[in-house]
Design an enzyme around this catalytic site. Sequence first.
Site, PDB file in Angstrom:
ATOM      1  N   LYS A 171      20.738  40.229 130.767  1.00 19.60           N
ATOM      2  CA  LYS A 171      19.860  39.689 129.721  1.00 19.60           C
ATOM      3  C   LYS A 171      19.791  40.695 128.581  1.00 19.60           C
ATOM      4  O   LYS A 171      19.160  41.749 128.690  1.00 19.60           O
ATOM      5  CB  LYS A 171      18.443  39.421 130.239  1.00 19.60           C
ATOM      6  CG  LYS A 171      17.620  38.591 129.236  1.00 19.60           C
ATOM      7  CD  LYS A 171      16.130  38.665 129.483  1.00 19.60           C
ATOM      8  CE  LYS A 171      15.499  39.838 128.778  1.00 19.60           C
ATOM      9  NZ  LYS A 171      15.555  39.744 127.295  1.00 19.60           N
ATOM     10  N   GLU A 246      15.711  53.671 132.841  1.00 23.28           N
ATOM     11  CA  GLU A 246      15.765  54.725 131.827  1.00 23.28           C
ATOM     12  C   GLU A 246      14.723  54.379 130.777  1.00 23.28           C
ATOM     13  O   GLU A 246      14.866  53.407 130.040  1.00 23.28           O
ATOM     14  CB  GLU A 246      17.150  54.835 131.187  1.00 23.28           C
ATOM     15  CG  GLU A 246      17.232  56.002 130.219  1.00 23.28           C
ATOM     16  CD  GLU A 246      18.598  56.165 129.588  1.00 23.28           C
ATOM     17  OE1 GLU A 246      18.661  56.289 128.356  1.00 23.28           O
ATOM     18  OE2 GLU A 246      19.602  56.163 130.334  1.00 23.28           O
ATOM     19  N   CYS A 280      16.744  56.712 122.833  1.00 23.71           N
ATOM     20  CA  CYS A 280      15.814  57.249 123.825  1.00 23.71           C
ATOM     21  C   CYS A 280      15.856  58.757 123.894  1.00 23.71           C
ATOM     22  O   CYS A 280      14.846  59.399 124.198  1.00 23.71           O
ATOM     23  CB  CYS A 280      16.097  56.631 125.190  1.00 23.71           C
ATOM     24  SG  CYS A 280      17.807  56.796 125.730  1.00 23.71           S
ATOM     25  N   GLU A 381       5.937  58.364 122.180  1.00 27.62           N
ATOM     26  CA  GLU A 381       7.263  57.997 121.667  1.00 27.62           C
ATOM     27  C   GLU A 381       7.117  57.042 120.481  1.00 27.62           C
ATOM     28  O   GLU A 381       6.536  55.972 120.602  1.00 27.62           O
ATOM     29  CB  GLU A 381       8.100  57.338 122.755  1.00 27.62           C
ATOM     30  CG  GLU A 381       9.524  57.042 122.303  1.00 27.62           C
ATOM     31  CD  GLU A 381      10.369  56.415 123.385  1.00 27.62           C
ATOM     32  OE1 GLU A 381      11.529  56.833 123.536  1.00 27.62           O
ATOM     33  OE2 GLU A 381       9.873  55.511 124.082  1.00 27.62           O
TER      34      GLU A 381
END
Length: 487
Positions: A171, A246, A280, A381
């Site tokens: 997906k 992750e 990331c 983040e």
Amino acid sequence: MFINGQWVLSSSEKTRDIINPATGEIIAVVTEGKDNDAILAIESAKAAFKDDSVWRNMSAEERGALLYRIADLIEENIDEMARTESINTGKLFRETRYDDVYAAVGAFRYYGGIATSLQGHTANHSKDLLAMTIREPIGICSIIVPWNYPLGTAAASIAPALAAGNTIIVKPASLTPLTTIMLFEIFEEAGLPEGVANLVLGSGSNIGKELIANKNVNKIVFTGSTKTGMDIIRDSSSSLKKLALELGGKSPVIVFDDSDIDVVADNVMFGIFLSQGQLCVAGSRLLVQEDIYHKFVENLVKRVGSIKVGMPFDENAEFGPLISKEHMHYVLNYIEAGIKEGAKLAVGGKRITDGDFGNGYFVEPTVFIDCKNHMRIVQEEIFGPVLTVQSFSTEEEAINMANDTIYGLAGAVFTKDIEKALRVCKSVKSGILWVNTYLEAGSSLPVTPYKQSGIGVVGGVQGLEEFTVLKQINMSLNPKKTNWFSE
């Protein structure tokens, strides 16, 4: 969508507009799946994984050859795929071509080459007992792909999953499905057996939940935010599944006073402003030793202020738009929070609205200096082009500052003192660390995130083994009674 070897529309008949982040224009319309489409894809993958299926009876050499064929086909279509990726993500064409798409080529070639490397062991317990382990594919894998590196990230999980002999449902992110659709066209052309690889499109809140909770799914691979990763852990807990997550990062870059300022500034900019900070492992926290702090900051701010912002296909452009209008406002809200918390905005900080830029989602490369560890912009983040800068005095202080977040994904150390670099690398709690460089890496070595940056091993032979189950077999070479019970 691509289910059981057929291109199909969603049973809901709903569609989603796909937007070019550089212009705000609709560039495509895709079908929007729902949970029963995910169920069909899972059933297809389940059928293709049966013991008597074509796929399960392929040798590792044959699977490896198929992966090589896929890599060749991606390379043959590399310009078209890179153009599509740039239009869909807003990233510069030179980045999508040489990073994202070539990363996909590399992943399929690498795992195609080591498909035969899965091995077990034998143990000599006694002369009459042969004990061994063998590795078998884990089963059905749900692979949920992020929007920032759609093709490269998808390939990094799809390639080892297929090399190990699993079947998959993929997906892509709702915002960026186009190159994943193209990849499945390549799967079809390469001759992947029906049902082995299935593609579903739709939102995570709808179709994604079925891919996570369904009892027939054996492994979930997800790249994205820590919050969503926690949701996946919760939603998948109704049946035991293997997880590879992750997640978020807030990676520190530690600069000691013996470093070459010009070289470090260049690497720092690459680490945070590549892909507009939407990666990331972005080096979003800069820690500079106090003796060179002011000189370094002056050099860095000057260079950041001269970054060339442009459209994705502008050959002179060094920096493009963010992925969406919503994400642009998310980043701008963090910039406003940094100002309110007392961080000094040294450069950038605004949406770019000049000329054609006003139709897209452009935010200036931004640097905050004189930051403190408690600030939200230092701890959370942002996933955008925002760099925070702090000073430190000693090696111990730098390590403590680097470790003072919930994340542990990546980081870097810049110093001419290699012993110091190794000491710091051993002390900083991050899965991957660079010394005197940033973002240089290959796919042959594995990595495991620390803390709330994720779960599982990615890369290398160990990353391939993560898509298998280790089975133990004990074989008697001299069958005899146990004599435990009386006759």
